[in-house]
Design an enzyme around this catalytic site. Structure first.
Site, PDB file in Angstrom:
ATOM      1  N   CYS A   1       3.360  -1.343  -4.365  1.00  0.00           N
ATOM      2  CA  CYS A   1       2.755  -1.391  -5.690  1.00  0.00           C
ATOM      3  C   CYS A   1       3.447  -0.516  -6.598  1.00  0.00           C
ATOM      4  O   CYS A   1       3.270   0.766  -6.275  1.00  0.00           O
ATOM      5  CB  CYS A   1       1.399  -1.694  -5.760  1.00  0.00           C
ATOM      6  SG  CYS A   1       0.513  -1.966  -7.431  1.00  0.00           S
TER       7      CYS A   1
ATOM      8  N   SER B   1     -10.148  -2.881   0.838  1.00  0.00           N
ATOM      9  CA  SER B   1     -11.004  -1.953   0.235  1.00  0.00           C
ATOM     10  C   SER B   1     -11.673  -2.602  -1.113  1.00  0.00           C
ATOM     11  O   SER B   1     -12.722  -2.537  -1.421  1.00  0.00           O
ATOM     12  CB  SER B   1     -10.146  -0.584  -0.093  1.00  0.00           C
ATOM     13  OG  SER B   1     -11.039   0.114  -0.781  1.00  0.00           O
ATOM     14  N   ASN B   2     -10.736  -3.173  -1.841  1.00  0.00           N
ATOM     15  CA  ASN B   2     -11.211  -3.445  -3.138  1.00  0.00           C
ATOM     16  C   ASN B   2     -11.960  -4.736  -3.166  1.00  0.00           C
ATOM     17  O   ASN B   2     -12.901  -4.870  -3.900  1.00  0.00           O
ATOM     18  CB  ASN B   2      -9.784  -3.969  -4.039  1.00  0.00           C
ATOM     19  CG  ASN B   2      -9.382  -5.217  -3.830  1.00  0.00           C
ATOM     20  OD1 ASN B   2      -9.710  -6.167  -4.343  1.00  0.00           O
ATOM     21  ND2 ASN B   2      -8.371  -5.122  -3.062  1.00  0.00           N
TER      22      ASN B   2
ATOM     23  N   GLU C   1      -3.119   3.263   2.063  1.00  0.00           N
ATOM     24  CA  GLU C   1      -2.738   3.756   0.816  1.00  0.00           C
ATOM     25  C   GLU C   1      -2.845   5.323   0.926  1.00  0.00           C
ATOM     26  O   GLU C   1      -2.061   6.089   0.355  1.00  0.00           O
ATOM     27  CB  GLU C   1      -3.317   3.410  -0.379  1.00  0.00           C
ATOM     28  CG  GLU C   1      -2.940   3.983  -1.795  1.00  0.00           C
ATOM     29  CD  GLU C   1      -3.478   3.194  -2.862  1.00  0.00           C
ATOM     30  OE1 GLU C   1      -3.601   3.939  -3.755  1.00  0.00           O
ATOM     31  OE2 GLU C   1      -4.219   2.052  -2.654  1.00  0.00           O
TER      32      GLU C   1
ATOM     33  N   HIS D   1       0.688  -1.251  -0.019  1.00  0.00           N
ATOM     34  CA  HIS D   1      -0.059  -0.052   0.062  1.00  0.00           C
ATOM     35  C   HIS D   1       0.859   1.310   0.065  1.00  0.00           C
ATOM     36  O   HIS D   1       0.284   2.212  -0.272  1.00  0.00           O
ATOM     37  CB  HIS D   1      -1.023   0.032   1.247  1.00  0.00           C
ATOM     38  CG  HIS D   1      -1.913  -1.047   1.193  1.00  0.00           C
ATOM     39  ND1 HIS D   1      -1.471  -2.145   2.073  1.00  0.00           N
ATOM     40  CD2 HIS D   1      -2.995  -1.597   0.582  1.00  0.00           C
ATOM     41  CE1 HIS D   1      -2.295  -3.310   2.006  1.00  0.00           C
ATOM     42  NE2 HIS D   1      -3.329  -2.902   1.081  1.00  0.00           N
TER      43      HIS D   1
END
Length: 342
Positions: free
Chosen positions: A102, A229-230, A132, A80
């Site tokens: 990432c 979250s995703n 993030e 993140h």
């Protein structure tokens, strides 16, 4: 659910691990192999309960803050991303760092730095408290304002409406983000969009696939953790796309058989931080209850991969070169990444 009803599973693809998650998890595994346990990881390497527990069993130690890592140890930063102050804290403690952020998150960080240097007000669309968002905000705290959904737009204040840009947390729903962007553009007509879409390809692809599945599903099961979250967004997207019901589970054992009442089609997908073994467990659970007919729904292919963090690549190359000439390994510092004192 009647005995004569046709029962099937629509399995979304792409699903599960994205390139960034795969890179981050492999980075921890390779670090444990290369340098030995313990390897410290700041925050969860990815937001998945099973992945974290599996890595803990192999010798990874997860901590919330850099100060919890013993001086001179190795610490890996999660996928993140982290704010610059975290790198400074690690340097102060003489920690050897491996940055598993990432690359798509890193791209957003670089955009934030660039726009801040050009003195823009940056409106960061995301959820307050998400790792993030904290990391991105830390790149330019004096220039970034968090916008937590369209309802938050009315609270936004900027210095110069001609120098405003939006960025976003990469794991949001595409629809949710654009709803917020539209609301921002109503307030700030000269709002600039980032040079490329910040919603990551994996988030987009998984949402596109589940929309197609959900339109034909009585029930959608998303495999993922509640702090992902995703994964949470996938349930919301499925319900918005026509699924009659949707649930988020970490494991097949969390599925309630009552959910299957009156159901003939079950849609299944998983978040970007979920290994496929967990999806296989759900499929087996469903098959035992008559849902053995599985149809894959794959509106697009994924082929993107990311190389390992540079710190790991360097030492792995050194090890391979030493092995090729039959000499003992001589990596950066006694088998540890550069900067380590262990």
């Amino acid at each position: 659910m009647t005995a004569t009803s046709a029962r099937r599973v629509l399995l979304a693809a792409p699903r599960g691990y994205c390139a960034g998650v795969d890179r981050a998890v492999i980075a921890v595994e390779k670090a444990l192999e290369q340098y030995g346990a313990p390897i410290y990881v700041r925050k969860e390497i990815v937001h998945n309960k099973y992945v974290v527990q599996t890595l803990e069993k192999k010798g990874a130690i997860f901590v919330d803050e850099t100060e919890e890592v013993p001086e001179g140890s190795i610490v890996i930063f999660s996928a993140h991303g982290v704010a610059p102050v975290v790198h400074e804290e690690a340097a102060t403690r003489k920690l050897a760092t491996i940055d598993a952020t990432c690359p798509l998150v890193t791209k957003v960080h670089k955009e934030a730095v660039r726009f801040a240097k050009e003195d823009y007000d940056i409106l960061l669309i995301g959820h307050e408290g998400h790792e993030e968002v904290i990391g991105t905000s830390g790149e330019a705290p004096e220039h970034i304002t968090l916008v937590d959904g369209p309802d938050d737009v009315k609270n936004v204040e900027v210095r110069d409406e001609s120098k405003v840009v939006w960025l976003s947390q990469t794991t949001l729903s595409v629809d949710e983000t654009m709803e917020t962007v539209d609301a921002l553009k109503e307030r700030f007509p000269r709002l600039i969009s980032p040079p490329s879409d910040d919603i990551c390809y994996a988030t987009q692809n998984r949402q596109t696939a589940i929309k197609q599945v959900a339109a034909e599903s009585d029930l959608v099961i998303v495999v993922g953790s509640k702090n992902s979250s995703n994964s949470v967004r996938l349930v919301e997207v499925a319900l918005g796309a026509g699924a009659k019901a949707g649930h988020l589970v970490d494991y097949a054992s969390e599925i309630d058989e009552a959910w299957l009442e009156g159901v003939s089609t079950v849609g299944v997908t998983s978040g970007a931080s979920v290994p496929d073994v967990l999806v296989e467990g759900v499929l087996e659970w469903l098959a035992e209850r008559g849902f053995g007919d599985v149809e894959v729904v794959q509106p697009m292919q994924e082929s993107l991969t990311f190389s390992l963090p540079k710190e790991l690549r360097r030492d792995l190359r050194a090890e391979a070169a030493a092995a090729a000439v039959g000499q003992p390994e001589t990596p950066a510092v006694a088998g540890r990444p550069e900067g380590s004192q262990r």
